[in-house]
Design an enzyme around this catalytic site. Structure first.
Site, short mmCIF file in Angstrom:
data_model
loop_
_atom_site.label_atom_id
_atom_site.label_comp_id
_atom_site.label_asym_id
_atom_site.label_seq_id
_atom_site.Cartn_x
_atom_site.Cartn_y
_atom_site.Cartn_z
N ASP A 1 56.46 36.59 42.90
CA ASP A 1 55.44 37.29 43.67
C ASP A 1 56.15 37.93 44.87
O ASP A 1 57.31 37.58 45.16
CB ASP A 1 54.38 36.25 44.09
CG ASP A 1 53.53 36.71 45.24
OD1 ASP A 1 52.96 37.81 45.14
OD2 ASP A 1 53.43 35.97 46.25
N ASP B 1 54.42 39.08 48.50
CA ASP B 1 53.97 38.61 49.82
C ASP B 1 53.88 37.09 49.87
O ASP B 1 53.22 36.46 49.04
CB ASP B 1 52.57 39.17 50.12
CG ASP B 1 52.61 40.65 50.40
OD1 ASP B 1 53.32 41.05 51.33
OD2 ASP B 1 51.92 41.40 49.68
O1 M1P Z 1 50.51 41.12 47.34
C1 M1P Z 1 49.40 40.49 47.81
C2 M1P Z 1 48.37 41.44 48.35
O2 M1P Z 1 48.93 42.29 49.32
C3 M1P Z 1 48.02 43.08 50.02
O3 M1P Z 1 47.10 42.24 50.64
P1 M1P Z 1 46.66 42.31 52.18
O4 M1P Z 1 46.88 43.68 52.66
O5 M1P Z 1 45.23 41.86 52.14
O6 M1P Z 1 47.53 41.32 52.93
C4 M1P Z 1 47.25 43.97 49.06
O7 M1P Z 1 48.10 44.99 48.63
C5 M1P Z 1 46.69 43.19 47.89
O8 M1P Z 1 46.23 44.07 46.91
C6 M1P Z 1 47.72 42.30 47.27
O9 M1P Z 1 47.14 41.49 46.30
#
Ligand code: M1P
Length: 251
Positions: A9, A11
């Protein structure tokens, strides 16, 4: 030796949420890739994943064996792109607009510490719905995270969406910090597995949002993967190192 691939993954796993990758992680991935093939699967669109992990599109594709954005709806093996579908082709325009209109109405009745713009991001395979708006600054984002932890804004919103659109064949996932992802059921991160599952005996997946309702849950729990829950980039390095050691691939 069995054929093994490591899938990550973005983030909270390779980077802090919506931030750039560290030089240490980039070097660690390059070293790991000398031993095993690597894939990345993010919920975000390709532009955001590129911004976070690489200098540009070509550079991103050169860092991994497979790159998947929007859970795999947009995917590459090396520089070869896989065909993709769109959310509107599956859901239909009328239902799509019902979801969009409901979200905008729901947001119009929320009072938050701040609201900004870009409440709905329309992507190829998903809608990304953000109560604060995606154009918030980093400090406004941080403020929303604290407010959301206390008031469960996204949890309540996702629960309402699940109730209201229960028969639309949609999934509602809390992936990042300020938004909810909406996509046709099955278009979660397991979507990307079909592209490489037959080439590997063991697929390790590393993600942070692995609990039910999180956008790493389905691929983490899938019988085709060995799932690892990580607490952040440093923990990812630690857990990958353990896997390499168990395979006798550490230096
Ligand atoms: O990769 C995880 C998430 O990243 C973003 O989330 P947020 O801006 O809420 O932190 C979005 O791009 C989301 O679509 C994605 O799942």
């Amino acid at each position: 030796m069995s054929r093994t691939i490591l899938v990550f993954d973005v983030d909270g796993t390779l980077t802090p949420a919506r931030q750039g990758i560290s030089p240490e992680m980039t070097a660690f991935l390059a070293e790991t890739r000398r031993k095993l093939p690597l894939a990345v699967v993010g919920g975000s669109d390709l532009r955001k994943i590129t911004e976070q992990l690489a200098k540009d599109h070509e550079h991103l594709l050169s860092l991994f064996d497979y790159v998947f954005s929007e859970n795999g709806l947009v995917g590459y093996k090396g520089t070869e792109i896989y065909p993709s579908q769109t959310i509107q082709s599956v859901l239909g325009e009328q239902r799509l607009q019902e979801v969009i209109n409901y979200a905008l109405r729901y947001f119009s009745e929320l009072t938050l510490p701040v609201k900004r713009g870009n409440f709905i991001e329309f992507r190829k395979g998903m809608l990304n719905l953000s109560p604060i708006g995606r154009s918030c600054s980093q400090s406004e984002r941080d403020g929303f995270v604290a407010f959301d932890n206390e008031h469960k804004i996204r949890e309540k919103f996702a629960a309402k969406l699940r109730e209201k659109f229960s028969d639309y064949g949609l999934s509602f996932a809390i992936g990042g910090e300020i938004s909810v992802d909406v996509f046709p059921t099955g278009w979660d991160k397991t979507y990307c597995l079909k592209y490489f599952e037959s080439d590997f005996d063991t697929i390790h997946f590393f993600g942070d949002r692995t609990q039910p309702g999180g956008n790493d849950h389905e691929i983490f729990a899938d019988p085709r993967t060995v799932g690892h829950t990580v607490k952040g980039p440093a923990d990812t390095i630690r857990q990958v190192s353990e896997v390499l050691e168990s395979l006798k691939l550490s230096q």
